[in-house]
Design a protein around this motif. Structure first.
Motif, PDB file in Angstrom:
ATOM      1  N   ARG A  49      -0.963   6.072  21.207  1.00 62.31           N
ATOM      2  CA  ARG A  49      -1.053   4.677  20.763  1.00 62.31           C
ATOM      3  C   ARG A  49       0.329   4.063  20.741  1.00 62.31           C
ATOM      4  NH1 ARG A  49      -2.467   6.576  14.971  1.00 62.31           N
ATOM      5  NH2 ARG A  49      -0.406   6.810  14.067  1.00 62.31           N
ATOM      6  N   ALA A  50       0.335   2.750  20.635  1.00 61.75           N
ATOM      7  CA  ALA A  50       1.588   1.993  20.545  1.00 61.75           C
ATOM      8  C   ALA A  50       1.297   0.722  19.765  1.00 61.75           C
ATOM      9  CB  ALA A  50       2.105   1.668  21.943  1.00 61.75           C
ATOM     10  N   CYS A  51       2.338  -0.023  19.485  1.00 65.55           N
ATOM     11  CA  CYS A  51       2.199  -1.310  18.805  1.00 65.55           C
ATOM     12  C   CYS A  51       2.727  -2.401  19.727  1.00 65.55           C
ATOM     13  CB  CYS A  51       2.980  -1.301  17.490  1.00 65.55           C
ATOM     14  SG  CYS A  51       2.307  -0.129  16.278  1.00 65.55           S
ATOM     15  N   VAL A  52       2.023  -3.526  19.739  1.00 61.26           N
ATOM     16  CA  VAL A  52       2.357  -4.638  20.622  1.00 61.26           C
ATOM     17  C   VAL A  52       2.499  -5.897  19.774  1.00 61.26           C
ATOM     18  CG1 VAL A  52       1.496  -6.018  22.564  1.00 61.26           C
ATOM     19  CG2 VAL A  52       1.079  -3.565  22.518  1.00 61.26           C
ATOM     20  N   ASP A  53       3.449  -6.746  20.131  1.00 59.31           N
ATOM     21  CA  ASP A  53       3.603  -8.021  19.432  1.00 59.31           C
ATOM     22  C   ASP A  53       2.301  -8.813  19.511  1.00 59.31           C
ATOM     23  OD1 ASP A  53       6.245  -7.539  18.750  1.00 59.31           O
ATOM     24  OD2 ASP A  53       7.054  -8.621  20.485  1.00 59.31           O
ATOM     25  N   ASP A  54       1.967  -9.500  18.423  1.00 62.82           N
ATOM     26  CA  ASP A  54       0.716 -10.262  18.355  1.00 62.82           C
ATOM     27  C   ASP A  54       0.527 -11.238  19.510  1.00 62.82           C
ATOM     28  OD1 ASP A  54      -0.208  -9.028  16.035  1.00 62.82           O
ATOM     29  OD2 ASP A  54       0.576 -10.594  14.708  1.00 62.82           O
ATOM     30  N   ASP A  55       1.609 -11.773  20.047  1.00 56.33           N
ATOM     31  CA  ASP A  55       1.496 -12.767  21.116  1.00 56.33           C
ATOM     32  C   ASP A  55       1.559 -12.158  22.519  1.00 56.33           C
ATOM     33  OD1 ASP A  55       4.155 -12.066  20.914  1.00 56.33           O
ATOM     34  OD2 ASP A  55       4.925 -14.106  21.080  1.00 56.33           O
ATOM     35  N   GLN A  56       1.483 -10.829  22.611  1.00 56.13           N
ATOM     36  CA  GLN A  56       1.547 -10.137  23.900  1.00 56.13           C
ATOM     37  C   GLN A  56       0.216  -9.445  24.212  1.00 56.13           C
ATOM     38  OE1 GLN A  56       4.406 -10.126  25.908  1.00 56.13           O
ATOM     39  NE2 GLN A  56       5.095 -11.638  24.420  1.00 56.13           N
ATOM     40  N   GLN A  57      -0.038  -9.236  25.493  1.00 48.70           N
ATOM     41  CA  GLN A  57      -1.188  -8.448  25.936  1.00 48.70           C
ATOM     42  C   GLN A  57      -0.789  -6.971  25.952  1.00 48.70           C
ATOM     43  OE1 GLN A  57      -4.367  -9.490  26.687  1.00 48.70           O
ATOM     44  NE2 GLN A  57      -3.628 -11.425  25.823  1.00 48.70           N
ATOM     45  N   PRO A  58      -1.763  -6.061  25.875  1.00 49.49           N
ATOM     46  CA  PRO A  58      -1.419  -4.632  25.970  1.00 49.49           C
ATOM     47  C   PRO A  58      -0.755  -4.322  27.308  1.00 49.49           C
ATOM     48  CG  PRO A  58      -3.687  -4.919  25.231  1.00 49.49           C
ATOM     49  CD  PRO A  58      -3.186  -6.275  25.659  1.00 49.49           C
ATOM     50  N   SER A  68       0.842  -1.181   0.000  1.00 53.70           N
ATOM     51  CA  SER A  68       0.000   0.000   0.000  1.00 53.70           C
ATOM     52  C   SER A  68       0.874   1.226   0.000  1.00 53.70           C
ATOM     53  CB  SER A  68      -0.895  -0.003   1.241  1.00 53.70           C
ATOM     54  OG  SER A  68      -1.582   1.215   1.361  1.00 53.70           O
ATOM     55  N   SER A  69       0.338   2.296  -0.576  1.00 51.27           N
ATOM     56  CA  SER A  69       1.089   3.545  -0.562  1.00 51.27           C
ATOM     57  C   SER A  69       0.920   4.247   0.788  1.00 51.27           C
ATOM     58  CB  SER A  69       0.632   4.454  -1.704  1.00 51.27           C
ATOM     59  OG  SER A  69      -0.746   4.756  -1.563  1.00 51.27           O
ATOM     60  N   GLN A  70       0.001   3.756   1.638  1.00 53.72           N
ATOM     61  CA  GLN A  70      -0.187   4.330   2.957  1.00 53.72           C
ATOM     62  C   GLN A  70       0.736   3.647   3.954  1.00 53.72           C
ATOM     63  OE1 GLN A  70      -4.453   3.515   3.318  1.00 53.72           O
ATOM     64  NE2 GLN A  70      -4.758   5.721   3.437  1.00 53.72           N
ATOM     65  N   ASP A  71       1.153   4.405   4.957  1.00 52.73           N
ATOM     66  CA  ASP A  71       1.989   3.841   6.019  1.00 52.73           C
ATOM     67  C   ASP A  71       1.112   3.062   6.990  1.00 52.73           C
ATOM     68  OD1 ASP A  71       4.367   5.001   5.097  1.00 52.73           O
ATOM     69  OD2 ASP A  71       3.952   6.868   6.145  1.00 52.73           O
ATOM     70  N   ALA A  72       1.500   1.849   7.283  1.00 57.56           N
ATOM     71  CA  ALA A  72       0.762   1.018   8.238  1.00 57.56           C
ATOM     72  C   ALA A  72       0.961   1.567   9.652  1.00 57.56           C
ATOM     73  CB  ALA A  72       1.246  -0.417   8.161  1.00 57.56           C
ATOM     74  N   ILE A  73      -0.069   1.441  10.469  1.00 61.22           N
ATOM     75  CA  ILE A  73       0.024   1.870  11.869  1.00 61.22           C
ATOM     76  C   ILE A  73       1.082   1.034  12.591  1.00 61.22           C
ATOM     77  CG2 ILE A  73      -1.207   1.992  14.081  1.00 61.22           C
ATOM     78  CD1 ILE A  73      -2.154   4.183  12.209  1.00 61.22           C
ATOM     79  N   CYS A  74       1.052  -0.273  12.388  1.00 61.65           N
ATOM     80  CA  CYS A  74       2.021  -1.182  13.015  1.00 61.65           C
ATOM     81  C   CYS A  74       2.660  -2.069  11.960  1.00 61.65           C
ATOM     82  CB  CYS A  74       1.335  -2.060  14.060  1.00 61.65           C
ATOM     83  SG  CYS A  74       0.727  -1.144  15.487  1.00 61.65           S
ATOM     84  N   GLY A  75       3.782  -2.642  12.296  1.00 62.85           N
ATOM     85  CA  GLY A  75       4.464  -3.545  11.389  1.00 62.85           C
ATOM     86  C   GLY A  75       3.865  -4.944  11.450  1.00 62.85           C
ATOM     87  N   GLY A  76       4.365  -5.816  10.612  1.00 65.06           N
ATOM     88  CA  GLY A  76       3.918  -7.198  10.604  1.00 65.06           C
ATOM     89  C   GLY A  76       4.175  -7.857  11.939  1.00 65.06           C
TER      90      GLY A  76
END
Length: 96
Positions: A46-55, A25-33
């Motif tokens: 806001r922040a980004c959290v690993d998929d396997d972690q709780q906020p 996408s030409s848009q910047d993603a909020i979080c990475g893969g």
């Protein structure tokens, strides 16, 4: 001998097609893969959290269906003026 040149429109079309096929996408993603966005309780941060972690403490998941995916999308703009309070209610942030 005549040299063959690729028309500029053909090269541009190839880039667009490649982007569509790879899901870029030409848009910047909020979080990475491998990450998901979380919202600061009582604030617009806001922040980004690993998929396997709780906020982490002080953060919560965005309510279902209201998760921003790209910078500037509908929900990214919405959460700049709204927040989630400590009871999980969506409230409008008072203007400073």
């Amino acid at each position: 001998m005549r040299r063959h040149r690729t028309p500029m429109w053909c090269a541009a079309a190839s880039v667009v097609l490649l982007s569509a096929l790879t899901g870029c996408s030409s848009q910047d993603a909020i979080c990475g893969g491998g990450e998901y966005p979380v919202h600061t309780v009582g604030s617009t941060g806001r922040a980004c959290v690993d998929d396997d972690q709780q906020p982490p403490k002080g953060y919560t998941r965005y309510p279902g269906g209201k998760v921003p995916q790209h910078v500037g999308d509908k929900w990214d703009q919405y959460w700049q003026t709204h927040t989630v309070d400590e009871k999980g209610r969506i409230i409008q942030v008072p203007k400073s």
